[in-house]
Design an enzyme around this catalytic site. Structure first.
Site, short mmCIF file in Angstrom:
data_model
loop_
_atom_site.label_atom_id
_atom_site.label_comp_id
_atom_site.label_asym_id
_atom_site.label_seq_id
_atom_site.Cartn_x
_atom_site.Cartn_y
_atom_site.Cartn_z
N ASP A 192 0.86 -1.18 0.00
CA ASP A 192 0.00 0.00 0.00
C ASP A 192 0.90 1.24 0.00
OD1 ASP A 192 -1.84 2.03 0.57
OD2 ASP A 192 -3.03 0.75 1.88
N ASP A 201 -3.52 7.53 -2.96
CA ASP A 201 -3.33 6.37 -2.08
C ASP A 201 -3.77 5.15 -2.88
OD1 ASP A 201 -3.42 4.57 0.05
OD2 ASP A 201 -4.97 5.64 1.17
N HIS A 243 -11.76 6.28 2.11
CA HIS A 243 -11.78 7.57 2.79
C HIS A 243 -11.61 8.72 1.81
CE1 HIS A 243 -7.35 7.30 2.35
NE2 HIS A 243 -7.60 6.02 2.52
N HIS A 250 -6.82 11.12 5.61
CA HIS A 250 -8.17 10.67 5.98
C HIS A 250 -9.00 11.91 6.32
CE1 HIS A 250 -6.78 6.30 7.04
NE2 HIS A 250 -6.49 6.66 5.82
N GLU A 282 -11.16 1.19 -1.01
CA GLU A 282 -10.27 0.07 -0.69
C GLU A 282 -10.97 -1.10 -0.02
OE1 GLU A 282 -7.18 1.05 2.24
OE2 GLU A 282 -8.02 3.05 2.38
N GLU A 328 -6.85 -1.16 -3.83
CA GLU A 328 -7.16 0.25 -3.56
C GLU A 328 -6.76 1.13 -4.72
OE1 GLU A 328 -5.04 2.05 -0.25
OE2 GLU A 328 -6.53 3.64 -0.08
MN MN Z 1 -6.35 4.34 1.97
MN MN Z 2 -3.72 2.83 1.17
#
Ligand code: MN
Ligand code: MN
Length: 300
Positions: free
Chosen positions: A85, A96, A156, A164, A189, A286
């Site tokens: 990630d 992200d 998010h 976030h 995600e 994600e």
């Molecule tokens: Mn994330």
């Molecule tokens: Mn992530």
């Protein structure tokens, strides 16, 4: 967001997409987790971005928030399900994204289900979509594949220097009737485990990722070396999550020792490592999307 901001965001997205493609060849049995991490973080920098958080490399039942500490010697075990990630930011505009790689045939279907749930959510989301409905799409896709979503991990909203920032996108159907706004940036995600999993994560004892909110630190109460390290963290990571690995570049003597002291006295926020409650393997997919009138643009 103005045009200039969007440009930086999209640029961060292209970097993340390029780096992501190169992860598959890094994940092999016996490779040190820290090697994968540092390779990813170096690629981000060499492409002109900055890591928006420490690269996470999570194995099997470890679902999220694991990034090797400086002395971590652990390696990718045989038959592992590995999640990588990564975050990229340019001037605070963050994307992200994550992939899962299964070295086991038995766990591969979890990866496929996570990717399918992500595709379904991406296809479904547009300006005006209700958050709870996205969760329903993710949940039903995962259950149709015969698996279980992790209910207490979510996507998010992302805002500048805030990973976030705002609403969460659930991975299960919940009665959240709030609507996705045009021009908003969201990370979606899905996390997937076997049907006999608990379908939730719990905190492990360890923390490997930290965050500093400089406004909450009583600077006058700190020792000189603590103050210097707090200033280093604030200047370099600007409120974004960081790894103790990154503190070795500071000029503060014994940065890791000083950091431990700051963490122990509660000056710094720590993210506990998250593991599946019944220790079942977890897959994750994600991406970050930019929400438009009739759909979304996948940035990563
Ligand atoms: Mn994330
Ligand atoms: Mn992530």
């Amino acid at each position: 967001m103005n045009e200039e901001a969007l440009d930086l965001l999209f640029q961060a997205g292209r970097i993340a997409a390029r780096v992501k493609e190169r992860i598959y060849s890094l994940v092999k049995e016996g490779v040190k987790l820290v090697e994968v991490c540092e390779a990813v973080e170096m690629m981000i920098e060499s492409e002109g971005g900055k890591p928006a958080f420490p690269c996470n490399v999570c194995v099997d039942e470890v679902a999220a928030h694991y990034s090797p500490l400086p002395d971590d010697q652990s390696t990718i075990p045989p038959n592992a399900l590995v999640k990588v990630d990564l975050g990229v930011h340019i001037d605070g505009y963050i994307v992200d994204t994550a992939i899962s790689v299964s070295l086991s045939k038995e766990k591969q279907p979890l990866v496929a289900a996570a990717e399918e749930a992500l595709r379904a959510a991406v296809k479904f989301i547009k300006a005006g979509t209700r958050l709870g409905e996205i969760g329903a799409v993710i949940q039903s896709t995962i259950q149709k594949a015969g698996f279980k979503p992790i209910k207490n991990l979510t996507g998010h909203e992302i805002s500048r220097y805030n990973l976030h920032g705002g609403a969460s996108i659930p991975n299960i159907a919940i009665p959240d009737i709030r609507r996705v706004a045009k021009g908003a940036v969201y990370a979606i995600e899905p996390f997937v485990s076997f049907a006999n999993a608990a379908g939730e994560v719990v905190n492990a004892d360890a923390s490997t990722i930290f965050r500093l909110d400089v406004k909450k630190v009583p600077m006058a109460k700190l020792k000189l070396d603590e103050k210097a390290l707090v200033e280093y963290i604030d200047e370099n990571f600007k409120g974004l999550p960081y790894s103790p690995r990154w503190l070795r570049a500071s000029k503060v003597p014994d940065p890791l020792g000083v950091h431990e002291r700051l963490v122990k006295t509660g000056r710094i926020h720590k993210y506990p490592v998250l593991v599946e409650k019944r220790r079942q393997p977890v897959a994750q997919a994600e991406c970050t999307v930019y929400v438009e009138e009739n759909g979304c643009r996948v940035l990563t």
